[in-house]
Design a protein around this motif. Structure first.
Motif, PDB file in Angstrom:
ATOM      1  N   THR A 136       0.844  -1.194   0.000  1.00  0.00           N
ATOM      2  CA  THR A 136       0.000   0.000   0.000  1.00  0.00           C
ATOM      3  C   THR A 136       0.880   1.244   0.000  1.00  0.00           C
ATOM      4  O   THR A 136       2.072   1.171   0.308  1.00  0.00           O
ATOM      5  CB  THR A 136      -0.935   0.014   1.226  1.00  0.00           C
ATOM      6  OG1 THR A 136      -0.139   0.047   2.419  1.00  0.00           O
ATOM      7  CG2 THR A 136      -1.843  -1.203   1.235  1.00  0.00           C
ATOM      8  N   LEU A 137       0.291   2.382  -0.337  1.00  0.00           N
ATOM      9  CA  LEU A 137       1.057   3.625  -0.438  1.00  0.00           C
ATOM     10  C   LEU A 137       0.197   4.806  -0.030  1.00  0.00           C
ATOM     11  O   LEU A 137      -0.968   4.897  -0.401  1.00  0.00           O
ATOM     12  CB  LEU A 137       1.527   3.832  -1.886  1.00  0.00           C
ATOM     13  CG  LEU A 137       2.138   5.185  -2.248  1.00  0.00           C
ATOM     14  CD1 LEU A 137       3.469   5.392  -1.540  1.00  0.00           C
ATOM     15  CD2 LEU A 137       2.300   5.298  -3.754  1.00  0.00           C
ATOM     16  N   THR A 138       0.785   5.718   0.719  1.00  0.00           N
ATOM     17  CA  THR A 138       0.231   7.040   0.966  1.00  0.00           C
ATOM     18  C   THR A 138       1.298   8.031   0.512  1.00  0.00           C
ATOM     19  O   THR A 138       2.431   7.959   0.968  1.00  0.00           O
ATOM     20  CB  THR A 138      -0.060   7.257   2.471  1.00  0.00           C
ATOM     21  OG1 THR A 138      -0.974   6.262   2.908  1.00  0.00           O
ATOM     22  CG2 THR A 138      -0.620   8.634   2.725  1.00  0.00           C
ATOM     23  N   ALA A 139       0.957   8.936  -0.402  1.00  0.00           N
ATOM     24  CA  ALA A 139       1.925   9.899  -0.927  1.00  0.00           C
ATOM     25  C   ALA A 139       1.422  11.317  -0.683  1.00  0.00           C
ATOM     26  O   ALA A 139       0.275  11.621  -0.977  1.00  0.00           O
ATOM     27  CB  ALA A 139       2.149   9.680  -2.416  1.00  0.00           C
ATOM     28  N   SER A 140       2.287  12.171  -0.126  1.00  0.00           N
ATOM     29  CA  SER A 140       1.934  13.558   0.149  1.00  0.00           C
ATOM     30  C   SER A 140       2.948  14.469  -0.510  1.00  0.00           C
ATOM     31  O   SER A 140       4.148  14.273  -0.355  1.00  0.00           O
ATOM     32  CB  SER A 140       1.946  13.823   1.657  1.00  0.00           C
ATOM     33  OG  SER A 140       1.063  12.967   2.321  1.00  0.00           O
TER      34      SER A 140
END
Length: 147
Positions: A136-140
């Protein structure tokens, strides 16, 4: 249980450099770069692929030892070399596989039982299993500051 590691990268791909840090402190701003990852010139530093190989060797060896212990065998020594095969194909690098080479000094065990335990550890150690799990990935994106 959660384990963390972090990476920082500065600059372009070929001229830039980065560092890796682990929660345990085993790696503390350990340098990595294009040359440590893709070069063969002996540049000091690490790379993600050798760290995957190290993690796999360590996990597999401990899993083998745990199963041996559970079966009543106490190894004098287990030694594993993990060789990760990284190839360039279709415009990008791909990990094609990992070969684990185990040498064991285990009193009282026969080869058939040793092979069975090693194969079981290869299939079931957490790192072996992790190499095929969903990611999974969270990119900011940090907004650019006005000049």
């Amino acid at each position: 249980m959660k384990r963390k590691a972090s990476a920082v990268w500065n600059g372009s791909l070929k001229e830039g450099k980065g560092n890796l840090t682990t929660q345990s402190g085993a790696l503390k701003q350990q340098m990595y770069s294009f040359n440590t990852r893709f070069g063969e010139d002996g540049t000091v530093g690490t790379n993600p692929e050798e760290l995957i190989a190290a993690a796999h060797a360590g996990c597999f060896t401990m899993a083998t030892g745990a199963t041996l212990n559970g079966e009543g065998y106490i190894p004098e020594e287990l030694s594993t070399e993990a060789t990760l095969d990284l190839v360039f194909e279709n415009g990008g690098y791909v990990i094609k596989g990992i070969h684990l080479e185990l040498t064991g000094n285990v009193p009282g065990i026969d080869n058939t039982k040793f092979q069975e335990i090693a194969q079981n550890a290869k299939a079931n150690c957490p790192v072996s299993k992790a190499l095929s799990v969903p990611i999974t990935l969270t990119a900011s994106l940090v907004a650019e500051k006005a000049v």
